[in-house]
Design an enzyme around this catalytic site. Structure first.
Site, mmCIF file in Angstrom:
data_model
loop_
_atom_site.group_PDB
_atom_site.id
_atom_site.type_symbol
_atom_site.label_atom_id
_atom_site.label_comp_id
_atom_site.label_asym_id
_atom_site.label_seq_id
_atom_site.Cartn_x
_atom_site.Cartn_y
_atom_site.Cartn_z
ATOM 1 N N TYR A 66 -1.417 -0.724 10.764
ATOM 2 C CA TYR A 66 -1.716 -1.396 9.495
ATOM 3 C C TYR A 66 -0.567 -1.170 8.513
ATOM 4 C CZ TYR A 66 -3.403 -1.387 4.677
ATOM 5 O OH TYR A 66 -3.495 -1.554 3.327
ATOM 6 N N SER A 94 0.838 -1.202 0.000
ATOM 7 C CA SER A 94 0.000 0.000 0.000
ATOM 8 C C SER A 94 0.867 1.243 0.000
ATOM 9 C CB SER A 94 -0.851 -0.021 1.267
ATOM 10 O OG SER A 94 -1.406 1.237 1.493
ATOM 11 N N LYS A 127 2.316 -3.802 6.548
ATOM 12 C CA LYS A 127 2.672 -3.849 5.120
ATOM 13 C C LYS A 127 4.183 -3.610 4.962
ATOM 14 C CE LYS A 127 -1.382 -4.546 3.254
ATOM 15 N NZ LYS A 127 -1.679 -5.817 2.621
HETATM 16 N N1 UPG Z 1 -12.605 11.282 3.635
HETATM 17 C C1 UPG Z 1 -13.597 12.127 4.008
HETATM 18 N N2 UPG Z 1 -14.728 11.591 4.553
HETATM 19 C C2 UPG Z 1 -14.894 10.270 4.733
HETATM 20 C C3 UPG Z 1 -13.870 9.388 4.341
HETATM 21 C C4 UPG Z 1 -12.713 9.945 3.800
HETATM 22 O O1 UPG Z 1 -13.501 13.333 3.864
HETATM 23 O O2 UPG Z 1 -15.930 9.841 5.238
HETATM 24 C C5 UPG Z 1 -11.383 11.818 3.025
HETATM 25 C C6 UPG Z 1 -10.124 11.536 3.810
HETATM 26 O O3 UPG Z 1 -9.866 12.581 4.711
HETATM 27 C C7 UPG Z 1 -9.076 11.474 2.725
HETATM 28 C C8 UPG Z 1 -9.836 10.978 1.503
HETATM 29 O O4 UPG Z 1 -11.209 11.177 1.786
HETATM 30 O O5 UPG Z 1 -8.631 12.744 2.428
HETATM 31 C C9 UPG Z 1 -9.613 9.511 1.239
HETATM 32 O O6 UPG Z 1 -9.822 8.799 2.412
HETATM 33 P P1 UPG Z 1 -9.960 7.224 2.458
HETATM 34 O O7 UPG Z 1 -10.888 6.802 1.404
HETATM 35 O O8 UPG Z 1 -10.255 6.834 3.853
HETATM 36 O O9 UPG Z 1 -8.540 6.743 1.997
HETATM 37 P P2 UPG Z 1 -7.090 7.018 2.640
HETATM 38 O O10 UPG Z 1 -7.171 7.559 3.982
HETATM 39 O O11 UPG Z 1 -6.342 7.811 1.636
HETATM 40 O O12 UPG Z 1 -6.528 5.548 2.751
HETATM 41 C C10 UPG Z 1 -6.698 4.628 1.711
HETATM 42 C C11 UPG Z 1 -6.756 3.229 2.325
HETATM 43 C C12 UPG Z 1 -5.453 2.853 2.922
HETATM 44 C C13 UPG Z 1 -4.375 2.991 1.886
HETATM 45 C C14 UPG Z 1 -4.362 4.381 1.302
HETATM 46 C C15 UPG Z 1 -3.371 4.491 0.179
HETATM 47 O O13 UPG Z 1 -7.788 3.173 3.289
HETATM 48 O O14 UPG Z 1 -5.490 1.528 3.376
HETATM 49 O O15 UPG Z 1 -3.144 2.718 2.444
HETATM 50 O O16 UPG Z 1 -5.650 4.702 0.796
HETATM 51 O O17 UPG Z 1 -3.340 5.725 -0.403
#
Ligand code: UPG
Length: 701
Positions: free
Chosen positions: A163, A135, A167
Site C-alpha cells: 500500500y 500518507s 503511494k
Molecule cells: N493498534 C492497536 N490495536 C488495534 C489497532 C491498532 O493496538 O486494534 C495500534 C497499532 O499498533 C498502532 C496504533 O494503534 O500503534 C495505530 O494503528 P492504526 O490505527 O492501525 O494506524 P497505523 O498503523 O498507524 O496506520 C495508519 C493508516 C495508514 C497510514 C498511517 C499513517 O492505517 O494507512 O499510512 O496511519 O500514519
C-alpha cells in the site's frame, strides 16, 4: 459594443475522486462550506453512496455523483467531457496496509492504473491542479534515522508495504510528470498522519467494512458491543507507556488541510509546482493515551488486552507540520479528545455505519441513477414504506405485507402528463389558486392555469416532478426509521412564485406502531415572502389486495363543516357549510360505494379558530381528522394533522394509468385558495426569517 455587466465570482468545480469515502466525504463538506462546487467520483468499492446522500442534506447542496472506477478511463472521460473541472482532489484508492501484503497486484492495479488514467485525462482536458492524498506511510520507519522524529518532509522515503509503495510510486509519477512539463502542473502531495474522528454533526464518519484495522474504529465497535475487546498490539516499545506513538489528526482538520492546499495551488505565483506537505498535529499520542481519551468520551472503560506486536508497526510516527503551517497557513485546531467525542457521536447515532438493516434500495429509474432511488424502510417488518427521490413521493405502504396505496413501479409512471399526483409531496402551493392569480407585496403574479380556470397544486413548478436530494436515512431507535429529503426550490425558471426556498420533507416510519409521520419544513433563503401550502397526495385503498376499487371503505371525519364551493369556478366562496358525511360521533360511517358518494371538498376542523401562523407544526396540536376502515381487509387508517383543513377526494378523476375510485385521498392543508381570502391569507405567506411547518400522520391498524 461589448456590454459589461458585473460578474459574479466563478464557482470552482472540484473533482473529488474517492469522495464517498471517509476522508473524501469530510473534504467534500469543507469544500462546499468554502464555496466550491463538487463532483464526486467513486467506485463504492469500500464506501457507500449514503455518505454522498447525507452530505447533500448536511450541506444543503447538490453534489454531482458518478459511480465510476478510475481504471475505466472511458467512463472517467465522460466526467471531463460533461463538466468544466478546475481541479482534482484524488483520494480514490485501496488503503489497508495488511490487505495490501496479501493482494499486492490488486493494490498496484487499482491505485496506480487509476491514477494514470486520471492524470492522462487531466493532461488531455487541461486540468492542471491536483491535490493528492498521500500518507505518512511513505516514510516507513523514520526511527531508523537518529533525528527524524518528528518527521519532516525531507525525511528519506522508504515504505514497508505494498500500500505504502503505491503511494510512494504515485508521488514519483507526479514528480516525473511535473518535471516533464513544469509550467503545466500544480501538484500538492499531502502526507496524512493518522486521521481519526468524525464530522461533529454525526452524519458522516468512518464506516469500515468487516473487521476494522485501525485503532479508533475498532475501539468504537468494542464500545457498542460489536467486538468483544480491544487488542493492544504490544506494550514493549520504547515509549512513555510502552505502546507505539502516532500523530492522530481530527478528520475535519485534515479535510481543511485540503482546502488550504487547493487555495495554495490557486494563489501561488509559481507557474508550476510539485510539493509535499505533512498533515499532522506535531503531537504524538500512545495507544493507551488514545484508549483513555476514547473511554472518557464514551463514559465507559472498554475491555482491552495487551497482545503481541503487530507485524509492520513502528514505534513512532509523529509529523513535523511546520511546512504546512508556514506555507499553507494551516494547522490542526482539534485534539484527540475532540476526535473521540465526535467519533462517539457518530458511533452511537450510526452503530452500523451507513448500512442499516431493514433499509433497501428497491430500484432506481435506471442502474446507477442515484438521484432516482426508491428506498424502502422497514423491509421485512409488518410495516414497510417505500419512498422516491422524485417528488419525495410515498411510492408504497405495506401493512402486514399488503399494499394499501396507489403507486408506480418506476419514475416514468409519476411523470405522466395526466398526473394524479399519486403519493407526491405537493408544493409550493397545494390545492387551487383561483384563476392562478395572486398579489404579494404589491406585485401581481399569474400562474399557469392547469385546472379549469385555476392553477392546481402549484402548476408547472409543482414538486411532484422535482428530484429531491438525499434521503438521509437513519434508524435512531429500535423500530424507528427516518428518511429526510431536501429540495432547493429556487423557482427561477418559471418565476411564478417569488423567493428561494429550502424544503425539508422528513418521514418517520415506526414499524411497531405502523405509523408514518410526515414533517414539512420550509425556509426562505432569498426574497421577501412567498405563498406556501404543502401536503401529501397519497391515494389509499385499504382493500387493494382484494379489489381494484376502495368500494366498501367506511369513512368518518372530524368535522362535517366544509368550505362552500362556487361549483362553476371550483373555488371556495368564503362561506362554511355542512356536508353530508359521517363524523366521529355518527352512529354509522359513510360507506364509499362504487360510484358515490363523490367528494372533492375541504373540511374545516374548527371554523372559529383564526389560523394566522405559517408554522402549524409548532403552534397547533395533532388532531385526528379522518378514520377509514375496510371490513374485508380489516385494515384501518387514521389520519392526524396539525393543519386546519383537509381535502377529501374520492378519486373520481383518477388518471395516469388508474381509473376512478381506485384510491381516495385525504389532503391536510391550509384553507383552499387562502392566498386570495383576507381572513385566511396570513397562514399561507412565508416571510423571510420565519419557518413554514406542518405535520401529517398516517396510522394503520
Ligand atoms: N493498534 C492497536 N490495536 C488495534 C489497532 C491498532 O493496538 O486494534 C495500534 C497499532 O499498533 C498502532 C496504533 O494503534 O500503534 C495505530 O494503528 P492504526 O490505527 O492501525 O494506524 P497505523 O498503523 O498507524 O496506520 C495508519 C493508516 C495508514 C497510514 C498511517 C499513517 O492505517 O494507512 O499510512 O496511519 O500514519
Amino acid at each position: 459594443m461589448t456590454q459589461h455587466t458585473p460578474t459574479q465570482p466563478q464557482k470552482k468545480y472540484v473533482l473529488v475522486t474517492g469522495g464517498a469515502g471517509y476522508i473524501g466525504s469530510h473534504t467534500v463538506a469543507e469544500l462546499i462550506e468554502n464555496g466550491y462546487e463538487c463532483i464526486v467520483v467513486d467506485n463504492l468499492d469500500n464506501s457507500s453512496y449514503e455518505s454522498v446522500s447525507r452530505l447533500q442534506i448536511l450541506t444543503k447542496h447538490k453534489i454531482t455523483f458518478y459511480h465510476t472506477d478510475l481504471c475505466d478511463k472511458e467512463e472517467l472521460r465522460k466526467i471531463f467531457v460533461n463538466h468544466n473541472i478546475d481541479s482534482v482532489i484524488h483520494f480514490a484508492g485501496l488503503k489497508a496496509v495488511g490487505e495490501s501484503t496479501q493482494i499486492p497486484l490488486k493494490y498496484y492495479r487499482n491505485n496506480i492504473l487509476g491514477t494514470l488514467a486520471l492524470l492522462e485525462l487531466m493532461q488531455e482536458y487541461h486540468v492542471e491542479k491536483l491535490v493528492f492524498s498521500s500518507s505518512a506511510t511513505v516514510y516507513g520507519d523514520a526511527t531508523r534515522f537518529p533525528d527524524m522524529i518528528p518527521i519532516p518532509e525531507e525525511c528519506p522515503l522508504g515504505p514497508t508495504n505494498p500500500y505504502g509503495n503505491t503511494k510512494y510510486t504515485i508521488e514519483k509519477i507526479l514528480n516525473d510528470l511535473y518535471e516533464s512539463e513544469k509550467k503545466n502542473w500544480k501538484f500538492a502531495i499531502l502526507r496524512y498522519f493518522n486521521p481519526i474522528g468524525a464530522h461533529p454533526s454525526g452524519l458522516i464518519g468512518e464506516d469500515p467494512l468487516g473487521i476494522p484495522n485501525n485503532l479508533l474504529p475498532y475501539m468504537a465497535q468494542v464500545a457498542v458491543g460489536r467486538r468483544e475487546k480491544l487488542n493492544v498490539f504490544g506494550n514493549d516499545y520504547d515509549s512513555r507507556d510502552g505502546t507505539p506513538i502516532r500523530d492522530y489528526i481530527h478528520v475535519v482538520d485534515l479535510a481543511k488541510g485540503h482546502i488550504a492546499a487547493l487555495k495554495y495551488l490557486d494563489n501561488t505565483k509559481s507557474e508550476g509546482l510539485c510539493r509535499e506537505w505533512n498533515l499532522g498535529s506535531g503531537t504524538g499520542s500512545t495507544v493507551l493515551e488514545v484508549y483513555r481519551a476514547f473511554c472518557d468520551a464514551c463514559g465507559d472503560d472498554i475491555p482491552y488486552e495487551i497482545t503481541g506486536r503487530r507485524a509492520g508497526d513502528v514505534l513512532n510516527l509523529t509529523a513535523k507540520p511546520d511546512r504546512a503551517t508556514n506555507e499553507l497557513h494551516w494547522k490542526t485546531e482539534l485534539n484527540v479528545a475532540d476526535a473521540c467525542k465526535d467519533l462517539w457521536k457518530w458511533t452511537t447515532e450510526n452503530p452500523f455505519g451507513y448500512q442499516l438493516k431493514g433499509v433497501v434500495d428497491k430500484f432506481a429509474a435506471q442502474k446507477d441513477d442515484f438521484e432516482s432511488r426508491f428506498i424502502t424502510l422497514g423491509e421485512g417488518t409488518k410495516f414497510e414504506v417505500t419512498f422516491a427521490n422524485l417528488g419525495a413521493t410515498i411510492v408504497d405502504i405495506k401493512v402486514d405485507g399488503q399494499s394499501v396505496v396507489l403507486g408506480y413501479k418506476d419514475e416514468a409512471g409519476y411523470l405522466q402528463e395526466d398526473t394524479a399526483y399519486i403519493g407526491a409531496t405537493i408544493g409550493r402551493y397545494a390545492n387551487r389558486i383561483a384563476k392562478g392569480k395572486y398579489t404579494l407585496n404589491g406585485k401581481e403574479y399569474q400562474l399557469t392555469i392547469n385546472n379549469g380556470e385555476n392553477c392546481n397544486h402549484g402548476g408547472p413548478s409543482t414538486f411532484h416532478t422535482k428530484k429531491f436530494m438525499g434521503p438521509l436515512v437513519q434508524n435512531p431507535k429500535k423500530d424507528i426509521f427516518t428518511a429526510e429529503f431536501l429540495l432547493l426550490d429556487f423557482g427561477k425558471e418559471l418565476n411564478e412564485f417569488p423567493g428561494d426556498l429550502i424544503i425539508h420533507v422528513k418521514y418517520i416510519v415506526n414499524v411497531a406502531e405502523k405509523t408514518l409521520d410526515i414533517e414539512y419544513q420550509a425556509e426562505l433563503v432569498n426574497g421577501e415572502a412567498t405563498p406556501i401550502n404543502m401536503t401529501n397526495h397519497t391515494y389509499f385503498n385499504l382493500n387493494k389486495v382484494n379489489k381494484e376499487t376502495f368500494a366498501g371503505t367506511e369513512l368518518r371525519v372530524a368535522s362535517a363543516r366544509s368550505l362552500d364551493m362556487d361549483m362553476k369556478r371550483v373555488v371556495p366562496t368564503g362561506k362554511i357549510i355542512t356536508r353530508e358525511i359521517a363524523t366521529f360521533d355518527s352512529s354509522k360511517p359513510t360507506v364509499l360505494g362504487e360510484k358515490t358518494p363523490d367528494y372533492d371538498y375541504a373540511f374545516v376542523i374548527d371554523e372559529n379558530e383564526k389560523i394566522t401562523d405559517v408554522n402549524t407544526a409548532k403552534r397547533r396540536k395533532l388532531t385526528t381528522v379522518a378514520k377509514a376502515y375496510h371490513p374485508e381487509s380489516k385494515i384501518g387508517l387514521e389520519i392526524l394533522t396539525t393543519e386546519p383543513t383537509f381535502q377529501i377526494y374520492t378519486g373520481d378523476w383518477l388518471s395516469a394509468g388508474y381509473t376512478p375510485r381506485q384510491g381516495f385521498a385525504v389532503e391536510p392543508g391550509r384553507y383552499v385558495d387562502a392566498i386570495n381570502h383576507e381572513q385566511w391569507r396570513e397562514s399561507v405567506i412565508l416571510k423571510r426569517g420565519d419557518v413554514y411547518g406542518s405535520k401529517i400522520v398516517y396510522r394503520f391498524t
